[in-house]
Structures are given as structure tokens and as C-alpha cells.
Design an enzyme around this catalytic site. Structure first.
Site, short mmCIF file in Angstrom:
data_model
loop_
_atom_site.label_atom_id
_atom_site.label_comp_id
_atom_site.label_asym_id
_atom_site.label_seq_id
_atom_site.Cartn_x
_atom_site.Cartn_y
_atom_site.Cartn_z
CG HIS A 7 -0.01 -0.08 2.01
ND1 HIS A 7 0.29 -0.71 3.07
CD2 HIS A 7 0.06 1.00 3.95
CE1 HIS A 7 0.35 -0.95 4.19
NE2 HIS A 7 0.22 0.39 4.22
CG HIS A 79 4.13 4.60 5.40
ND1 HIS A 79 3.12 5.37 6.29
CD2 HIS A 79 3.65 3.36 4.85
CE1 HIS A 79 2.05 4.29 6.69
NE2 HIS A 79 2.32 2.85 6.35
CD GLU A 130 3.61 -0.41 6.77
OE1 GLU A 130 2.67 0.35 6.84
OE2 GLU A 130 2.60 -1.20 8.11
CO CO Z 1 1.50 1.63 5.97
#
Ligand code: CO
Length: 134
Positions: A7, A79, A130
Site C-alpha cells: 500500500h 509512507h 514500511e
Molecule cells: Co502502512
């Protein structure tokens, strides 16, 4: 080491209006808000055919995205999350290569009930990364 893009997260000052933009103007499928007190954010998931967008709004007094929104009051990309096969092996390699892991260095449970770690943007072209266990 990194696999699929899981994502892209966008910090927003107002989750309801951000959801409406994605739903009504961009025509995307948008979830209901999900509070994540352990992470200091409320999240909405935008489902796209090949990935997800997460809209993040601060939750609580010491949200990790509060400073970002002070610098970017209209919101912005916060992020990128990549999947990895083995989060511990990935962490150990990253540490060996000199990357800075945020927090304690131990994975926490992320928005999809899977272990995640965050990597400092200074080591990755200015982007907070991440990594999530596949
Ligand atoms: Co995230």
C-alpha cells in the site's frame, strides 16, 4: 528482498473529506474508518485493482503523523509499504547493511494484522518505508 507493493499511505487532516474525495471524485471503493489506537491513527482503506491506498488521520495526542501534518497541512504521501517473505531475515539484513529501523527494532502488528517494521527515510531516498510480512 522486497516483493509486492502492499500500500501507499497518505496522511490527511480530515478522514471524512478525504474518503469522500476518493469515493465520489476518484470513484474508488473505500472502507469505513478503522481506529488503530496502538498506532495513533484512524485508517480508511481504498481498494484498487493492484494495490491499496491507506488514508491516515491522527488519533490521540501523540500521533506519529501529527508532525507530518504540521509540515504538510493539506496532507501528503506518508509512507510506502512493501511485502517481504521473512520480516526477521529482512530486518537482520537491513541492520547489517546499516539501515535505521524505527522504534524498538522488533516488528509490531500493522493495519492488516501482520508484523511490520518502519525504516528511516534518510536511508531510502527520503521515503519512509514500511515492510510487512507477506
Ligand atoms: Co502502512
Amino acid at each position: 528482498m522486497i516483493g509486492k507493493l502492499n500500500h501507499i499511505a497518505i496522511a490527511v487532516p480530515d478522514l471524512i473529506s478525504a474518503s469522500e474525495i476518493y469515493k465520489n471524485i476518484l470513484g474508488a471503493s473505500v472502507s469505513d474508518p478503522v481506529p488503530m489506537p496502538d498506532h495513533g491513527v484512524t485508517t480508511v482503506f481504498v481498494e484498487l485493482p493492484n494495490t491499496k491506498i491507506e488514508l491516515l488521520e491522527p488519533l490521540g495526542d501523540d500521533s506519529p503523523i501529527q508532525n507530518y501534518l504540521l509540515k504538510n497541512p493539506k496532507g501528503g504521501m506518508h509512507h510506502i509499504c512493501y511485502e517481504v517473505d521473512d520480516i526477521y531475515a529482512s530486518r537482520d539484513k537491513l541492520v547489517k547493511d546499516g539501515a535505521t529501523i524505527l522504534g524498538s527494532g522488533e516488528p509490531t502488528i500493522g493495519a492488516h494484522d501482520k508484523p511490520v517494521l518502519f525504516l528511516h527515510p534518510k536511508d531510502f531516498c527520503g521515503t519512509l518505508i514500511e515492510i510487512e510480512q507477506k
